[in-house]
Design an enzyme around this catalytic site. Structure first.
Site, PDB file in Angstrom:
ATOM      1  N   GLY A 162       0.663  -1.235   0.071  1.00 13.40           N
ATOM      2  CA  GLY A 162       0.128   0.023   0.101  1.00 13.40           C
ATOM      3  C   GLY A 162       0.808   1.276  -0.014  1.00 13.40           C
TER       4      GLY A 162
ATOM      5  N   ASP B  99       3.176  -1.376  -9.847  1.00 19.38           N
ATOM      6  CA  ASP B  99       4.393  -1.798  -8.992  1.00 19.38           C
ATOM      7  C   ASP B  99       4.278  -3.255  -9.277  1.00 19.38           C
ATOM      8  OD1 ASP B  99       7.045  -1.147  -8.303  1.00 19.38           O
ATOM      9  OD2 ASP B  99       6.306  -1.213  -6.329  1.00 19.38           O
TER      10      ASP B  99
ATOM     11  N   LYS C 183       6.369  -0.688 -13.485  1.00 22.20           N
ATOM     12  CA  LYS C 183       7.841  -0.935 -13.294  1.00 22.20           C
ATOM     13  C   LYS C 183       7.988  -2.151 -14.305  1.00 22.20           C
ATOM     14  CE  LYS C 183       8.417  -3.782  -9.616  1.00 22.20           C
ATOM     15  NZ  LYS C 183       8.377  -3.984  -8.368  1.00 22.20           N
TER      16      LYS C 183
END
Length: 237
Positions: free
Chosen positions: A84, A148, A188
Site C-alpha cells: 500500500g 508496481d 515497473k
C-alpha cells in the site's frame, strides 16, 4: 600509529556498521542475502522511521516530484498495490478521503486499510479483475494507472523478464480502457530486450513515453519505470 593498538578516532566505517546475517538451517543463501540487504538498506530504515509501508514509497514520491504526476481531484488505480505504499503517498496529494475515495488498489496479498483508498483483494490476472476495478471507480475514468506489479521469480532471468513484461502489457491494456484523455500510465519494468511491443502500444496511445530510474531503486537492479503521459483517448473518444 601501529594497527591493533585499540587507539584512534573511534569512528567506524560504513562497512564496519553493516549488519551481517548468518545463514540459518532451512534458509536458502538467496533469502539470507535478501534479508541482509534489507537490513542495510537506508530506504528501508527511513520508511520505518517515517511511517511508510515500504521503500517503494520513495520511488513514487521521487517520480511525482520529478514529473508532477498527482494533482487534487485525480482518480488513481494502483495495480499490485500491496503493501500500500504508493496509495499511501498518493492519497493526501489527490485529496482522497473516506467520504470521497479517489484511489482504488488491487492485490492478491493482504493489506492494512488506508483511509480514502478502496482496496480489492484479488489477483489482477483474474478475468473479472478489470471489471471489479471499473466498478470500484464508480463509472468514472481514471487519471492515473500505476503498476508496481512483479511476478514471483523463478531464478531464471529470461523467464522472469517475460513474466513481468506480460503483467505490464496487461496493465497497459487496462490503462487504455480506463484512462481519461490526458491521463498517465506508470509501470515497473525490467530491461531485457522484450519491451518493443509494449513501447509500440504506449507510443500509439500516449503523447510521451520515458524511462526513469528513481534513486530509491537499487542501482544493481535491472528495474526501471515507464512513465507514459498524455493519453490520447480511446478511439470512440
Amino acid at each position: 600509529m601501529p594497527k591493533g593498538t585499540g587507539q584512534g578516532s573511534g569512528r567506524r566505517s560504513a562497512t564496519d556498521l553493516k549488519v551481517r546475517v548468518k545463514t540459518s538451517k532451512g534458509r536458502k543463501i538467496g533469502s539470507t542475502l535478501w534479508l541482509q540487504r534489507q537490513l542495510n538498506d537506508p530506504y528501508v530504515a527511513r520508511a520505518r522511521t517515517e511511517g511508510l509501508r515500504s521503500r517503494a514509497a520513495y520511488k513514487i514520491k521521487e517520480l511525482d516530484e520529478r514529473y508532477h504526476l498527482f494533482k487534487k481531484g485525480m482518480r488513481v488505480v494502483d495495480l499490485g498495490a500491496a503493501p500500500g505504499g504508493w496509495s499511501l503517498v498518493a492519497a493526501p496529494i489527490v485529496g482522497s478521503t473516506e467520504a470521497n475515495p479517489l484511489i482504488v488498489g488491487i492485490d492478491y496479498l493482504d493489506m492494512d486499510a488506508i483511509p480514502g483508498v478502496i482496496l480489492l483483494k484479488k489477483d489482477f490476472n483474474d478475468e473479472d479483475a478489470p471489471q471489479a476495478l471499473i466498478e470500484a471507480l464508480g463509472g468514472h475514468k481514471a487519471d492515473i494507472v500505476m503498476s508496481d506489479m512483479a511476478a514471483p521469480t523463478t531464478g531464471h532471468r529470461p523467464t522472469d523478464h517475460i513474466r513481468i513484461m506480460q503483467l505490464v502489457e496487461l496493465a497497459a491494456d487496462f490503462a487504455v480502457q480506463v484512462l481519461a484523455p490526458g491521463g498517465t500510465f506508470i509501470a515497473k519494468v525490467f530491461q531485457g530486450g522484450t519491451e518493443h511491443e509494449l513501447l509500440h502500444l504506449l507510443k500509439q496511445n500516449f503523447a510521451t513515453t520515458i524511462h526513469a530510474k528513481p534513486k530509491a531503486s537499487r542501482q544493481d537492479s535491472a528495474e526501471t519505470y515507464l512513465v507514459a503521459r498524455g493519453f490520447k483517448g480511446a478511439p470512440s473518444e
